[in-house]
Design a protein around this motif. Structure first.
Motif, short mmCIF file in Angstrom:
data_model
loop_
_atom_site.label_atom_id
_atom_site.label_comp_id
_atom_site.label_asym_id
_atom_site.label_seq_id
_atom_site.Cartn_x
_atom_site.Cartn_y
_atom_site.Cartn_z
N SER A 217 40.08 45.45 35.13
CA SER A 217 40.74 44.33 34.46
C SER A 217 42.21 44.22 34.85
CB SER A 217 40.62 44.47 32.94
OG SER A 217 41.22 45.67 32.49
N VAL A 218 42.81 45.32 35.31
CA VAL A 218 44.21 45.28 35.74
C VAL A 218 44.34 44.38 36.97
CG1 VAL A 218 46.12 46.67 36.65
CG2 VAL A 218 44.75 47.51 34.74
N ALA A 219 43.38 44.44 37.88
CA ALA A 219 43.42 43.58 39.07
C ALA A 219 43.36 42.12 38.67
CB ALA A 219 42.27 43.93 40.01
N TRP A 220 42.55 41.81 37.65
CA TRP A 220 42.48 40.43 37.17
C TRP A 220 43.80 40.02 36.52
CZ3 TRP A 220 43.04 38.65 32.14
CH2 TRP A 220 42.76 37.30 31.94
N ARG B 8 51.02 43.27 46.41
CA ARG B 8 50.97 41.84 46.68
C ARG B 8 50.62 41.56 48.14
NH1 ARG B 8 50.25 39.84 41.76
NH2 ARG B 8 52.05 40.10 40.36
N GLY B 9 49.71 40.61 48.33
CA GLY B 9 49.33 40.23 49.68
C GLY B 9 48.38 41.19 50.35
N LYS B 10 47.89 42.20 49.61
CA LYS B 10 46.96 43.19 50.16
C LYS B 10 45.67 43.18 49.35
CE LYS B 10 50.23 44.72 52.92
NZ LYS B 10 50.19 44.50 54.39
N THR B 11 44.57 43.56 50.00
CA THR B 11 43.32 43.73 49.27
C THR B 11 43.37 45.05 48.53
OG1 THR B 11 42.29 44.71 51.24
CG2 THR B 11 42.00 42.35 50.89
N VAL B 12 42.84 45.06 47.28
CA VAL B 12 43.05 46.19 46.38
C VAL B 12 41.73 46.63 45.75
CG1 VAL B 12 44.28 47.02 44.32
CG2 VAL B 12 45.37 45.36 45.86
N HIS B 13 41.52 47.94 45.74
CA HIS B 13 40.45 48.57 44.96
C HIS B 13 41.11 49.37 43.85
CE1 HIS B 13 36.91 50.78 43.77
NE2 HIS B 13 37.41 51.92 44.17
N VAL B 14 40.53 49.34 42.64
CA VAL B 14 41.12 50.02 41.48
C VAL B 14 40.25 51.21 41.10
CG1 VAL B 14 41.92 49.78 39.10
CG2 VAL B 14 42.08 47.84 40.68
N LEU B 15 40.88 52.37 40.94
CA LEU B 15 40.21 53.59 40.51
C LEU B 15 40.85 54.12 39.23
CD1 LEU B 15 39.63 55.73 43.74
CD2 LEU B 15 37.89 54.74 42.26
N PRO B 16 40.08 54.77 38.34
CA PRO B 16 38.63 54.91 38.45
C PRO B 16 37.82 53.78 37.82
CG PRO B 16 39.45 56.28 36.67
CD PRO B 16 40.65 55.63 37.29
N VAL B 17 38.39 53.09 36.78
CA VAL B 17 37.57 52.10 36.08
C VAL B 17 38.30 50.81 35.72
CG1 VAL B 17 36.04 53.85 35.09
CG2 VAL B 17 38.07 53.14 33.81
N LEU C 80 45.57 40.29 41.49
CA LEU C 80 45.52 41.00 42.76
C LEU C 80 44.30 40.55 43.56
CD1 LEU C 80 46.40 44.60 41.48
CD2 LEU C 80 47.96 42.84 42.34
N ALA C 81 44.36 40.73 44.86
CA ALA C 81 43.23 40.39 45.74
C ALA C 81 42.22 41.53 45.68
CB ALA C 81 43.72 40.16 47.17
N TRP C 82 41.30 41.43 44.75
CA TRP C 82 40.37 42.53 44.48
C TRP C 82 39.33 42.64 45.59
CZ3 TRP C 82 35.24 42.50 41.79
CH2 TRP C 82 34.86 43.77 41.37
N ARG C 83 39.26 43.80 46.22
CA ARG C 83 38.20 44.10 47.19
C ARG C 83 37.66 45.49 46.86
NH1 ARG C 83 39.27 43.77 53.51
NH2 ARG C 83 39.35 41.54 53.00
#
Length: 669
Positions: free
Chosen positions: A446-449, A434-443, A453-456
């Protein structure tokens, strides 16, 4: 008789006269639409083709995936919508098979605005396909048979894929333009429309836009007229539309060049990295050339006796190009879905050609055989699956759901809950995000959505798609930039195509190990936080030359604070393999380790693949990035050990200043 009559001004009521007296003046009527224009509009609305097209779309409707869900496909679709939501631009910040308009190919309600536009685009694409097939087939087989043919094509296309084969109506348009006589103004208008559509689709899906662009160029060269002028109009319309759509989509004008260069990497690297062959589909390799030959035979029959040679060979070239692109789309990554798309596309495109009257029965038999191929490729019972009444009800229900804001929101909320249920994140893990920019690995984007989450993302946001050194370096450079994501969320899904996730992006994986520390680990999730670079410069350990499939010993790390990686040379495609990759797909590379054999992406084999790392240097299990193998061997399908160029293994050691775990944190069990 023309349907458009002369334009007339508003009528004025004449004065009514009677013997000996004048009638009182009447108020002048309000201006009305010109009668000719009214007749044209009414005639268009009442045209049988319009009603038949609408009926075909409704009766062949297959439910759109309106509700968000998990999976590799839905995740990239979510990313296309999220890019617009978060204002993430393409070219400089995002690269994928689809461009800034790629959300149009994903009719899911991730967000109300882009989701509604995607549904409207899909509806328009289906209507265009229905109208094109019906109007084209009517020339040869009459209204009733054409309506049935359009219904069967639309029904089959809905079963094979959620993406409508938009190149089918484009091919039908191209053949129609080349085959007929036009005035100069009419022809240039049609070519401008074709170029504009191709430019628009280049920003949707690169491969589709490329196919349309190639067809449009052949159309311009084959149509009767001034070829240079026609080519210039087509190309100019493509470029202007591309530029206007790019700006309208909110993209950075200065990133357009990078978008083109990186899209070229996506397209050219696809076949070597993503080539796949599913079992049980060998009959399709026999049916594919037969389907191609059926269309070619009708195209030759249509143009037999054509005195203008460029027009005949132009129509043949259109079919050849269309089939080439469809074959690549279906047989590079050959599974049940892609194979069916090929046969459905050729069935629809077949109706672009008008056989001579004496050969129409043979053409009808050819169309029937194409239908058999399309139905067989779908691996389903066509009778039980054909439900026109149910399809029409589904269409009305879905379109109503999209039109009503409360229903759209309810569908999105239900999708959010289902994703959270499939991929639960505990409160401690969420607290790290929360409150952080997030990259999701590997694929699983949709979890970020689902968790807002702040998807970057990294530029190539799904690791399996970074299959060339250039694409890998884009992600690696993003990790050392000020815009690097503050958190990386990793989940423990199964590898794609039997590939090792850590081997997909060698350079990116090493940057993650060097620049991120482990904040929390569970059995399913890992949270990494950005930190200072912990790694020292690599040190060469030696180079080994070996034959294909020959095992080579991997050096042990020099000490407990270093890991070992390898750069593999000599696995690039040879000239013959590059040609095979262009026309079909090259042989598959494999890498054999102590733990088994995996697929190796040759495009990133030299990027530095981590092989061995002590427990204190690597991430916690099951998220470690080193397979800890004492041997390695690279092979290739169809080639035995010792054949071809020798493989070069260049080993390196890289020391770290500290371990990857943040102080006071550890794995949660």
């Amino acid at each position: 008789m023309s349907m458009i009559g002369p334009l007339r001004g508003p009528r004025v009521a004449p004065a009514l006269a009677s013997p000996g007296a004048h009638a009182p003046a009447r108020p002048e009527p309000r201006p009305v639409a010109p009668a000719g224009a009214r007749r044209t509009l009414l005639a268009w609305i009442r045209a049988p083709a319009v009603w038949i097209t609408a009926a075909v779309v409704l009766l062949s409707w297959h439910a759109l995936p309106l509700k968000p869900k998990t999976g590799i496909g839905p995740s990239w679709e979510a990313a296309m919508h999220m890019a617009h939501h978060f204002g993430i631009t393409f070219g400089n910040h995002l690269i994928f098979t689809y461009g800034p308009l790629g959300f149009l190919s994903a009719p899911t309600l991730w967000y109300a605005g882009t989701g509604t536009l995607a549904v409207l685009y899909t509806l328009l694409a289906r209507a265009a396909l229905a109208a094109a097939v019906f109007l084209a087939a009517r020339r040869s087989f009459g209204t009733r048979a054409a309506a049935i043919g359009a219904l069967l094509v639309l029904d089959a296309s809905g079963k094979t894929a959620e993406v409508v084969p938009v190149t089918v109506p484009f091919l039908i348009l191209a053949v129609w333009v080349v085959d007929r006589e036009w005035s100069r103004r009419q022809l240039l208008t049609l070519l401008g429309i074709a170029g504009a559509v191709a430019g628009f689709e280049l920003l949707n899906k690169a491969s589709v836009g490329l196919e349309m662009g190639a067809l449009a160029i052949v159309m311009a060269l084959a149509a009767r007229g001034r070829r240079v002028e026609q080519l210039l109009v087509t190309v100019l319309a493509l470029l202007v539309t591309l530029l206007v759509a790019w700006i309208a989509a909110g993209q950075d004008l200065g990133a357009l060049g990078a978008f083109v260069r990186n899209s070229e990497q996506i397209v050219t690297g696809y076949a070597p990295a993503q080539g796949f062959e599913s079992g049980g589909l060998k009959p399709e390799f026999l049916a594919a050339p037969v389907a191609f030959a059926i269309g070619l035979a009708v195209a030759l029959d249509m143009t037999a006796g054509e005195r203008v040679r460029s027009r005949r060979w132009g129509i043949i070239a259109l079919w050849l190009l269309f089939c080439f692109f469809q074959f690549k789309e279906a047989f590079v990554r050959h599974d049940a879905t892609h194979g069916a798309v090929y046969f459905v596309a050729l069935l629809g495109a077949f109706f672009a050609f008008v056989p001579r009257p004496a050969n129409r029965l043979a053409a009808a038999l050819g169309a029937s055989l194409l239908l058999v191929f399309a139905v067989a490729a779908q691996k389903s019972n066509p009778i039980s699956a054909f439900n026109p009444v149910g399809n029409a009800k589904s269409a009305i229900t879905q379109l109503a759901d999209v039109a009503v804001a409360s229903k759209r929101n309810a569908i999105a909320a239900e999708g959010r809950r289902s994703i959270q249920s499939a991929y639960p994140l505990d409160p401690a893990t969420l607290a790290q995000l929360r409150g952080k920019t997030v990259h999701v690995l590997p694929v699983q984007v949709s979890v970020a959505w689902a968790y807002r989450l702040a998807w970057r993302p990294l530029p190539v946001f799904q690791s399996y798609s970074a299959y060339t050194t250039s694409l890998d370096e884009l992600d690696a450079k993003a990790l050392v930039s000020p815009q690097a994501p503050q958190r990386i969320l990793r989940n423990h899904d199964a590898e794609i195509d039997e590939r090792l996730e850590a081997f997909d992006q060698g350079a990116t994986t090493r940057e993650i190990l060097c620049r991120y520390q482990e904040l929390r680990t569970t059995s399913e999730w890992q949270v990494l936080g950005v930190a200072q670079d912990r790694c020292l410069a690599p040190v060469a350990l030696g180079t080994v030359h070996a034959g294909w499939s020959q095992r080579v010993a991997v050096p042990a790390p020099p000490n407990a604070n270093s890991f070992v990686f390898v750069r593999i040379g000599g696995v690039g495609l040879g000239s013959g393999e590059r040609l095979l990759s262009l026309l079909y797909k090259p042989p598959t590379h494999t890498v054999t380790l102590d733990s088994g054999r995996y697929r190796l992406v040759e495009g990133t084999a030299a990027d530095g693949l981590i092989l061995r790392a002590p427990a204190g240097v690597d991430f916690s299990a099951p998220f470690h990035v080193a397979p800890d193998s004492s041997t390695i061997a690279v092979g290739k399908t169809g080639q035995g050990a010792g054949g071809g160029r020798p493989i070069t293994y260049s080993f390196y050691a890289q020391a770290v200043r500290s371990g990857p775990r943040a102080p006071g944190t550890g794995a949660a069990r």
